[in-house]
Design an enzyme around this catalytic site. Structure first.
Site, PDB file in Angstrom:
ATOM      1  N   ASN A  54       0.876  -1.170   0.000  1.00 46.46           N
ATOM      2  CA  ASN A  54       0.000   0.000   0.000  1.00 46.46           C
ATOM      3  C   ASN A  54       0.910   1.215   0.000  1.00 46.46           C
ATOM      4  O   ASN A  54       1.471   1.596   1.018  1.00 46.46           O
ATOM      5  CB  ASN A  54      -0.891  -0.033   1.251  1.00 46.46           C
ATOM      6  CG  ASN A  54      -1.884   1.113   1.274  1.00 46.46           C
ATOM      7  OD1 ASN A  54      -1.817   2.023   0.447  1.00 46.46           O
ATOM      8  ND2 ASN A  54      -2.799   1.066   2.220  1.00 46.46           N
ATOM      9  N   ARG A  74      -2.516  -2.212  -3.500  1.00 44.34           N
ATOM     10  CA  ARG A  74      -3.739  -1.469  -3.264  1.00 44.34           C
ATOM     11  C   ARG A  74      -3.730  -0.249  -4.184  1.00 44.34           C
ATOM     12  O   ARG A  74      -2.784   0.534  -4.176  1.00 44.34           O
ATOM     13  CB  ARG A  74      -3.814  -1.009  -1.817  1.00 44.34           C
ATOM     14  CG  ARG A  74      -5.063  -0.217  -1.587  1.00 44.34           C
ATOM     15  CD  ARG A  74      -5.010   0.574  -0.330  1.00 44.34           C
ATOM     16  NE  ARG A  74      -6.291   1.241  -0.167  1.00 44.34           N
ATOM     17  CZ  ARG A  74      -6.451   2.393   0.475  1.00 44.34           C
ATOM     18  NH1 ARG A  74      -5.417   2.980   1.023  1.00 44.34           N
ATOM     19  NH2 ARG A  74      -7.633   2.942   0.569  1.00 44.34           N
ATOM     20  N   HIS A 102     -13.312   2.099  -0.298  1.00 42.99           N
ATOM     21  CA  HIS A 102     -13.258   1.083   0.765  1.00 42.99           C
ATOM     22  C   HIS A 102     -13.843  -0.246   0.267  1.00 42.99           C
ATOM     23  O   HIS A 102     -14.303  -1.065   1.065  1.00 42.99           O
ATOM     24  CB  HIS A 102     -14.099   1.495   2.002  1.00 42.99           C
ATOM     25  CG  HIS A 102     -13.556   2.665   2.765  1.00 42.99           C
ATOM     26  ND1 HIS A 102     -14.371   3.624   3.313  1.00 42.99           N
ATOM     27  CD2 HIS A 102     -12.303   3.009   3.098  1.00 42.99           C
ATOM     28  CE1 HIS A 102     -13.641   4.525   3.941  1.00 42.99           C
ATOM     29  NE2 HIS A 102     -12.367   4.177   3.821  1.00 42.99           N
ATOM     30  N   ARG A 156     -13.076  15.156   6.643  1.00 46.18           N
ATOM     31  CA  ARG A 156     -13.878  15.393   5.425  1.00 46.18           C
ATOM     32  C   ARG A 156     -15.330  15.665   5.799  1.00 46.18           C
ATOM     33  O   ARG A 156     -15.881  15.016   6.682  1.00 46.18           O
ATOM     34  CB  ARG A 156     -13.831  14.163   4.506  1.00 46.18           C
ATOM     35  CG  ARG A 156     -12.517  14.026   3.775  1.00 46.18           C
ATOM     36  CD  ARG A 156     -12.458  12.719   3.011  1.00 46.18           C
ATOM     37  NE  ARG A 156     -11.360  11.904   3.495  1.00 46.18           N
ATOM     38  CZ  ARG A 156     -11.252  10.595   3.309  1.00 46.18           C
ATOM     39  NH1 ARG A 156     -12.179   9.928   2.652  1.00 46.18           N
ATOM     40  NH2 ARG A 156     -10.220   9.944   3.777  1.00 46.18           N
ATOM     41  N   GLU A 210      -8.094  -5.674   5.083  1.00 49.72           N
ATOM     42  CA  GLU A 210      -7.940  -5.342   3.668  1.00 49.72           C
ATOM     43  C   GLU A 210      -6.733  -6.028   3.062  1.00 49.72           C
ATOM     44  O   GLU A 210      -6.756  -6.430   1.901  1.00 49.72           O
ATOM     45  CB  GLU A 210      -7.861  -3.812   3.502  1.00 49.72           C
ATOM     46  CG  GLU A 210      -9.201  -3.152   3.773  1.00 49.72           C
ATOM     47  CD  GLU A 210      -9.140  -1.643   3.945  1.00 49.72           C
ATOM     48  OE1 GLU A 210      -8.819  -1.202   5.067  1.00 49.72           O
ATOM     49  OE2 GLU A 210      -9.392  -0.914   2.979  1.00 49.72           O
TER      50      GLU A 210
END
Ligand code: ADP
Length: 373
Positions: A8, A67, A156, A217, A360
């Site tokens: 990642n 990823r 996601h 956010r 993940e």
């Protein structure tokens, strides 16, 4: 033992894990940070070589799983990385300017360091490519939207896929016959309606800015707020981008973006923190209601990621008063600390409310192995 190396890559960091395909556990993992800063690792290629060096011998790496944040409209599943795929990921940078260029740096470095192993891109957006047009279309000029690839993509996805499948497995239900709402509540947060193993709607949009209230956010907002602040407050487009992506959400409302701090302040009666939690909760309940309607029912409601896995109080508050929908929380089950999938709804409840720790890296390893072996 066959292993998948999961990468990642951020703009100045490389996060990695080596996943054993048989035990599905991670033997080695780590993080290289501050790439490119003075006195640190100069670039991603050097960083990657250092990581591989540190792994030592005795490993049988059968694939590398990368990823990738944005797969645009064309990547609908894990994809073997060729030069062409690498450039396509780079070309999608306009849709994810912070993430895709960084992902490409990691891909280049890893392909150079491990040229004889298949490299596979696993996209955050891919799981949501099953959404119907009605769910992903924004009602704007259709030609303009087509030309600039403007639509809802969702993110996601790797987590939502892993968690919804794990929930069905835990419940002993056929995936094809299960309606699930997944609440991924981390620093970034999103909700997905999963029908029969397929994403049918999700709260994030063209970018990860839409939907729930997040650490920094804003989530959902009337786009006219942007015109208004541009005209009245004189903010530029770049300033508004920073405002909504990095200075809003819990941070904008309270001055801190970390949920633990917000909650601590709220417990002392701090007004902005209490109000922020109310907004956070209101938005979650809005999506639960909407997605039950979209799914035409609900079998399982699942919490995952940093906040969803660890915070019993916020889980209980988020679902308070939803008994009329069959959604209940058992206080003892909810308080139990565990790193495993578990019920938090009472025995015999109409809706199974679960906590499922997301993974993940494991999902990326599984997907990378599935197309490279
Ligand atoms: P990311 O989106 O960065 O992967 P995580 O899924 O790790 O994030 O979640 C990070 C968030 O989870 C942070 O806001 C952190 O405060 C929050 N978090 C972790 N543990 C708890 C906890 N026990 N209570 C409340 N929030 C928590």
């Amino acid at each position: 033992m066959s292993e998948v190396f999961v990468v990642n890559s951020g703009s100045s960091s490389i996060k990695y894990q080596l996943i054993d395909l048989e035990t599905e556990s991670s033997s080695v993992g780590g993080l290289i940070e501050r790439i490119g800063e003075p006195g640190e690792v100069p670039d991603h290629t050097t960083g990657m070589l250092q990581v591989l060096d540190s792994l030592g011998g005795g490993h049988d790496i059968v694939a590398v799983g990368h990823r990738v944040v944005h797969g645009g409209p064309s990547f609908t599943g894990p994809t073997l990385i060729t030069d062409r795929v690498e450039s396509e990921i780079d070309e999608l940078s306009a849709l994810a300017p912070l993430h895709n260029p960084a992902n490409v740096l990691g891909i280049r470095a890893a392909r150079a360091a491990m040229p004889n192993v298949p490299h596979v891109a696993v996209f955050d957006t891919a799981f949501h490519q099953t959404m119907p047009a009605a769910a992903y279309t924004y009602a704007i000029d259709a030609e303009l939207a087509q030309k600039y690839k403007v639509r809802r993509y969702g993110f996601h996805g790797t987590s939502h896929k892993y968690v919804s499948e794990e929930a069905a497995r835990f419940l002993g239900r056929p995936l094809e016959d299960t309606k699930t709402i997944v609440l991924h509540l981390g620093n970034g947060a999103s909700v997905t309606a999963v029908d029969g193993g397929k994403s049918v709607d999700t709260s994030m949009g063209l970018t990860p800015l839409q939907g729930l209230v997040m650490g920094s956010r804003s989530g959902d907002i009337d786009p006219a707020v942007i015109f208004h602040l541009s005209r009245e407050a004189g903010l530029s487009i770049d300033e508004l981008d920073v405002l909504l992506n990095r200075k809003s959400g819990l941070l904008g409302l309270t001055g801190t973006g970390d949920m633990r701090d917000v909650q601590e302040a709220a417990s002392r009666g701090n007004r902005p923190a209490l109000d922020a939690l109310a907004v956070w909760r209101h938005r979650i309940r809005h999506y639960i209601g909407a997605y039950i309607a979209t799914l035409g029912g609900i079998d399982a409601l699942v919490f995952t990621a940093g906040i969803g896995e660890n915070n019993s109080l916020l889980r209980r508050r988020a679902l308070a008063g939803l008994q009329f929908l069959g959604i209940e929380v058992d206080d003892d089950r909810n308080e139990l600390q565990s790193r495993h999938t578990r019920y938090i709804s009472p025995e015999g409840a109409r809706v199974s409310v679960l906590v499922v720790p997301t993974n993940e890296e494991l999902e990326i390893a599984r997907q990378a192995a599935s197309i490279s072996m």
